[in-house]
Design a protein around this motif. Structure first.
Motif, PDB file in Angstrom:
ATOM      1  N   VAL A   1       0.830  -1.199   0.000  1.00  0.00           N
ATOM      2  CA  VAL A   1       0.000   0.000   0.000  1.00  0.00           C
ATOM      3  C   VAL A   1       0.871   1.258   0.000  1.00  0.00           C
ATOM      4  O   VAL A   1       1.875   1.304   0.706  1.00  0.00           O
ATOM      5  CB  VAL A   1      -0.928  -0.024   1.233  1.00  0.00           C
TER       6      VAL A   1
ATOM      7  N   THR B   1       8.313   2.371   4.743  1.00  0.00           N
ATOM      8  CA  THR B   1       8.932   3.672   4.500  1.00  0.00           C
ATOM      9  C   THR B   1       7.919   4.761   4.803  1.00  0.00           C
ATOM     10  O   THR B   1       6.743   4.634   4.464  1.00  0.00           O
ATOM     11  CB  THR B   1       9.383   3.831   3.037  1.00  0.00           C
ATOM     12  N   LEU B   2       8.380   5.797   5.437  1.00  0.00           N
ATOM     13  CA  LEU B   2       7.542   6.964   5.728  1.00  0.00           C
ATOM     14  C   LEU B   2       8.297   8.224   5.321  1.00  0.00           C
ATOM     15  O   LEU B   2       9.474   8.373   5.640  1.00  0.00           O
ATOM     16  CB  LEU B   2       7.195   7.003   7.225  1.00  0.00           C
ATOM     17  N   ARG B   3       7.620   9.084   4.595  1.00  0.00           N
ATOM     18  CA  ARG B   3       8.190  10.371   4.211  1.00  0.00           C
ATOM     19  C   ARG B   3       7.172  11.455   4.596  1.00  0.00           C
ATOM     20  O   ARG B   3       5.962  11.246   4.442  1.00  0.00           O
ATOM     21  CB  ARG B   3       8.435  10.434   2.702  1.00  0.00           C
ATOM     22  N   ILE B   4       7.674  12.591   5.043  1.00  0.00           N
ATOM     23  CA  ILE B   4       6.813  13.763   5.250  1.00  0.00           C
ATOM     24  C   ILE B   4       6.954  14.625   3.996  1.00  0.00           C
ATOM     25  O   ILE B   4       8.034  15.164   3.742  1.00  0.00           O
ATOM     26  CB  ILE B   4       7.232  14.572   6.492  1.00  0.00           C
ATOM     27  N   PRO B   5       5.888  14.724   3.174  1.00  0.00           N
ATOM     28  CA  PRO B   5       6.000  15.564   1.977  1.00  0.00           C
ATOM     29  C   PRO B   5       6.070  17.038   2.383  1.00  0.00           C
ATOM     30  O   PRO B   5       5.219  17.524   3.125  1.00  0.00           O
ATOM     31  CB  PRO B   5       4.700  15.278   1.212  1.00  0.00           C
TER      32      PRO B   5
ATOM     33  N   HIS C   1       0.996  19.244   8.075  1.00  0.00           N
ATOM     34  CA  HIS C   1       1.820  18.112   7.665  1.00  0.00           C
ATOM     35  C   HIS C   1       0.958  16.915   7.289  1.00  0.00           C
ATOM     36  O   HIS C   1      -0.045  16.650   7.965  1.00  0.00           O
ATOM     37  CB  HIS C   1       2.695  17.620   8.844  1.00  0.00           C
ATOM     38  N   ASP C   2       1.376  16.173   6.273  1.00  0.00           N
ATOM     39  CA  ASP C   2       0.847  14.832   5.989  1.00  0.00           C
ATOM     40  C   ASP C   2       1.991  13.837   6.163  1.00  0.00           C
ATOM     41  O   ASP C   2       3.153  14.232   6.315  1.00  0.00           O
ATOM     42  CB  ASP C   2       0.377  14.729   4.528  1.00  0.00           C
ATOM     43  N   GLU C   3       1.695  12.562   6.074  1.00  0.00           N
ATOM     44  CA  GLU C   3       2.764  11.557   6.000  1.00  0.00           C
ATOM     45  C   GLU C   3       2.436  10.614   4.850  1.00  0.00           C
ATOM     46  O   GLU C   3       1.280  10.322   4.579  1.00  0.00           O
ATOM     47  CB  GLU C   3       2.939  10.772   7.311  1.00  0.00           C
ATOM     48  N   PHE C   4       3.472  10.152   4.184  1.00  0.00           N
ATOM     49  CA  PHE C   4       3.313   9.328   2.981  1.00  0.00           C
ATOM     50  C   PHE C   4       4.011   8.000   3.259  1.00  0.00           C
ATOM     51  O   PHE C   4       5.224   7.960   3.459  1.00  0.00           O
ATOM     52  CB  PHE C   4       3.975  10.051   1.801  1.00  0.00           C
ATOM     53  N   VAL C   5       3.249   6.931   3.271  1.00  0.00           N
ATOM     54  CA  VAL C   5       3.768   5.635   3.709  1.00  0.00           C
ATOM     55  C   VAL C   5       3.657   4.613   2.586  1.00  0.00           C
ATOM     56  O   VAL C   5       2.649   4.575   1.879  1.00  0.00           O
ATOM     57  CB  VAL C   5       3.004   5.157   4.954  1.00  0.00           C
ATOM     58  N   THR C   6       4.693   3.822   2.414  1.00  0.00           N
ATOM     59  CA  THR C   6       4.680   2.693   1.486  1.00  0.00           C
ATOM     60  C   THR C   6       5.105   1.455   2.255  1.00  0.00           C
ATOM     61  O   THR C   6       6.183   1.445   2.851  1.00  0.00           O
ATOM     62  CB  THR C   6       5.646   2.934   0.312  1.00  0.00           C
TER      63      THR C   6
ATOM     64  N   ALA D   1      12.079  14.982   7.133  1.00  0.00           N
ATOM     65  CA  ALA D   1      11.675  14.301   5.904  1.00  0.00           C
ATOM     66  C   ALA D   1      11.254  12.856   6.138  1.00  0.00           C
ATOM     67  O   ALA D   1      10.478  12.284   5.378  1.00  0.00           O
ATOM     68  CB  ALA D   1      12.816  14.344   4.887  1.00  0.00           C
TER      69      ALA D   1
END
Lengths: 373, 373, 373, 373
Positions: free
Chosen positions: C154, D130-134, D150-155, C198
């Motif tokens: 995901v 993996t987590l990134r803060i865009p 802030h959002d967080e973007f996770v894969t 980041a």
């Protein structure tokens, strides 16, 4: 309105296969299999959101699914490049070919033959393209010189979005019973059971492609037709010859290992009408494909997402050109190209240069080829 | 044991900045800022896991952080290519340059000058490379021809992993107060406040790079040193000249717009000892960088992950060559290249050809350049 | 037609800040900053594609940007829970509160108060939700028992899609000059310079939230209004009291640490009209927010994507309730909830139970809370 | 050194299947299939990097692969919950069960029974987190109130990393010929051909699970053994009874629909020795599994990544407990739990409450369950 990633259509399209409830049956009865394939066919019809390969209105198979698939009643492997080959038609690119090609560099002008990659480009089916910049900036400052830096984080079907180069692990044919991975065959006869893996293809990955540097010939259909071609409209050999004549080019000058490219006008829809762009396309059919094989070319390309006509005039066929050129002959394919600048300069012959990003186990590659004149 | 993506080190390295608790203070007192930068410097030391830019052991700043950063006391923008330029040294690639370059195609031999992309390659800091094949196969069978297909789904810091090409939005300098985005400046003076965006850089993205097709000169340090160079070992101009002499090449033959490439032997660690490979590297320092500027070259490249020496012999500096060449002069950089095949054939001069994948708002590009001889 | 992830609108919205061309100026003149903020304001107007926070039509600031932001002229930190607190109103959940809450379990009935997660749900701005099944199956067969298995892969803005729980690192206020990270403040005064990273927030991450198990009170506005409420329509205290009366509930029964939830009918648009759903929403404004603070509640929730009215009747304000409750008071917020089953059973009081997925450094959490009666 | 995501091992493990070179054969001869399975078995041995299911040293099948797989010679479906059921043992959670369970809330104390999610947690095989803060921040400032966010973007393999809850689409059995998707069967007899899809499982997705709120019984093996249990060490029924006795608990008090949990001490390796943690584990075998079935429990759980003993004392078996409980009986499983706080308070009986994140078509769920006493 929505982005075509609906789950519903998929569900609909794929659940019609009957659950065979017999427990230990190792070979389901033919009747069941017939049902299954019928379901698969219907799925294809419903599957507008199921990747680009569901876009063509395909008639479900009425024939016995145990029989070989249409167009594939005979064994097509091993490949002419050898039973162990994984490079396909990129084998054409020999030193002699490179030297022959380099002679076409006269103006010193370089043309970018593809589109930029961004989320707003037309994306087929459920494919996505997302880019995030982690942090702002990503890191630093470091040192007394206070260096800062940015990265970019991308998630995408990387070899199958935007301007894309199809490699040999992309397209195959289900030769056997439904669901039988041991008979889903790709270039050189490799099977899904053999090389498909959750973490990357174990054979036929795009890293096996040799760098391409060859002579490119552009066939512009727009002046021939006097308009943009339409979805489902096939480019015939007569069309090709008419275009060549109009462009003062000789069919005989198209040599083994060259690339042939088609401009249909469909690319003018790019980012302007993505829905129409995705709904089908004009392109070549089996007639031109067979000429490409006879001519022993290295690759095809077009300003469309599949190069070939969609839907195929024979409604029982799904992406028959892909299957014929790539799977059976190892001839490569470059989609969503951009020829406007070449055409503006009336440059129909050019050095086509492209090296795929060698992603181990990838099905294709992003990146724009260049045309040098 | 673990994969270097630990969160702890980061936390440690970045929390030392004092929280100014006064509410409406727009300018923190200098004392606080000094503390902050000290924190940043320590962060760099601790930050082995914080991306490649934290790898160099950097001494914390003792100087007043309100003062301009080291090496940047003077304004360096606008660029020589014009205040609005976003193409940097790729502007060198004119038709005349292409024609001059094409003359070097004699053998017709093409060399792949980079590595394949896979999860096992050395990845700096927390960067990742993941590839999944959705489904097995991804779709089909479709039609009576029963076509099936595979896609690949990739998540990665796409322009900053493996063989990578740095573009102009990658490296900048914090010219102002700590945390002030309006003074974090990149090529042509663009600021983080100005163009950094969570969804892609709004300026200086790699899509602005012109296709590169230029003369490449390889400097092989291994025969000069008689061994692989070591981390922290700087390539001097004397070294460069010694190598050119050994290779029977003339410094005068290196012309404006050409590319210069360095082989240090460090690349032999690739996938063999990733930890050592990532721990630092040999490379050029400011002496050679200044020569590159004088020579007015298009790009640098090496068989290392940064091209420049890490750590810098001046321990107060972090990636000073990146900052000098890319940020201030728009000169491009290609990292993690592979020259073994060229060297085996004693081919030190070649056509360097590379077109970045034009990812809108990207900081760099994947893809292997080719060398043609 | 397209999916709202256009890059163009963003570009438009964010490039209006003037590039100050003076080289070493560490403090830009006020006039420039005023221009910048104006740009930021305009950006918000244009930013329909810039995440949910750009949806409200906000008037650009005419006031001096050096002045404190509207509604934040006074320092609001440290929090009532202590200067070091990172748990906010989840601190309400004490053993005494749990025991008091458990008394509401009478029927033994459990309600799922949220939506399923899928790509077709309404997604704000450029956020995505993608799921792929690697392989088919992902692995196996293993052993003589021939085990096979599936995983799912995901990629998503995981704490900010679908039914979502906002935590304390999500919303902050730019207290200082434009672009000054050292004055962008969040709960308890923490700054972007201080904790934004980041690779995950270094403070205020959702892992600090205590499991929530408290008394929930539902206010159903649909019977009060006789219809679905509309975008921009604010729920007043009079509305709240009318609903409580209609539901035979007493305002006095709402105790410190409880949760208050609002049903507006807007949730009926979910997956039926995503565009309208995303275009704005009804919800509470500052009047009800202040009552929530007085009542000392633990959290708010609604069947909308922001709980608060969008656009705010005061067009100069963007998400003023988020900022007031979350940033200043540490009161939590649960969005895109689903109350239809509770309402069908006329159950307006229930045990609200939810434990965020403790993603280190995350801004929020996915997951559906349950209501137990 | 590297992170276990090597491609090599996979390649090695999976390419040994012989390419049947006969062209049109729709059914490969048994001999070939026997070879294939042998290959698959060897793959499992080599597959230390192939996901957790490859960790056990499994002996390749010597038996005829056309024969039913070991332990599965009889049809096990339909499930006791009905042929159409997709909820499995979560069906136990009825209002009566909830009321019975709630009686165990006495102290009002809530325990988090899982770990935080971060990149440094032990990850099996090639799975990633993996987590990134865009951006920094992701958006804003907006309005005159100058809101930022802030959002967080996770894969990630979201349902199969960290503390994880296995659902019914995760584990199946290849009942038929190698590669035959139509005979790879999961809970209730569903087949890979039937419900596996590149974009999410079409049946048995975790969204079908009912919220769990039941009585939990913890069996702590550490005091019984006087030490941490070791990899490959099986928990016997005698062990279970010894632990219950030591904890003053009665086997008879474990009722249908309850959960049973095991503490082995293995969890103390979490983030301290990830390599050892991943290399195998102590846990239950088929003896305890059969007792769990007899007892008609809702779920199992442990402080290990699989709950069951790895490698299995019977080296021909791979994850036999998973297959027995989940696939055949629909009994659920919660992995990588954390019981230290419960144990410190000598609380061996508690309310187990967990609601999976309802990801449509997901194989499992992240999220920590809570224990309430």
């Amino acid at each position: 309105m929505t982005d075509g990633r609906e789950r519903e259509a998929v569900t609909e399209s794929s659940t019609s296969s009957p659950a065979t409830t017999s427990s230990s049956s190792k070979t389901s009865p033919p009747a069941d299999r017939r049902e299954f394939l019928k379901g698969a066919g219907l799925g294809a019809v419903a599957g507008a959101s199921y990747g680009k390969f569901g876009l063509a209105p395909i008639t479900p198979a009425a024939a016995d699914p145990i029989a070989p698939p249409k167009l594939s009643t005979e064994k097509w492997w091993p490949s002419k490049w050898g039973a162990d080959d994984q490079a396909g038609a990129s084998n054409h690119i020999t030193p002699a070919k490179v030297i022959e090609t380099a002679k076409w560099i006269k103006d010193g002008k370089i043309y970018k033959l593809g589109h930029d990659y961004e989320a707003s480009m037309p994306l087929f089916g459920k494919r996505v393209f997302t880019l995030r910049i982690p942090g702002g900036p990503t890191g630093g400052p470091f040192g007394e010189n206070r260096l800062v830096y940015h990265d970019e984080f991308v998630t995408t079907e990387i070899g199958q979005v935007g301007t894309q180069f199809d490699y040999l692990g992309h397209i195959g044919i289900a030769m056997g019973a439904p669901g039988d991975k041991a008979e889903m065959r790709f270039y050189n006869g490799h099977t899904v059971a053999d090389f498909s893996d959750a973490y990357g293809l174990k054979k036929l990955g795009v890293e096996h492609c040799k760098p391409l540097f060859t002579r490119g010939h552009l066939v512009d259909m727009v002046p021939v037709k006097g308009r943009m071609m339409e979805a489902g409209e096939e480019i015939s050999m007569a069309d090709v010859r008419a275009a060549l004549a109009k462009q003062n080019m000789s069919e005989g000058d198209i040599r083994p290992g060259d690339g042939i490219f088609f401009n249909t006008g469909w690319g003018t829809l790019w980012k302007k009408n993505n829905d129409k762009f995705n709904s089908g396309e004009p392109g070549i059919g089996l007639e031109v494909a067979n000429w490409v094989i006879e001519k022993d070319l290295c690759l095809t390309g077009a300003d469309t997402w599949a190069v070939e006509v969609v839907p195929n005039p024979d409604k029982t066929l799904a992406f028959a050109v892909h299957m014929t050129l790539q799977t059976k002959h190892g001839i490569l394919n470059h989609e969503n190209l951009f020829f406007d600048d070449l055409i503006a300069d009336k440059k129909y012959q050019f050095v086509y240069s492209f090296t795929p990003v060698p992603i181990v186990g990838g099905t294709g590659s992003p990146g724009v080829p260049i045309g040098i004149t």
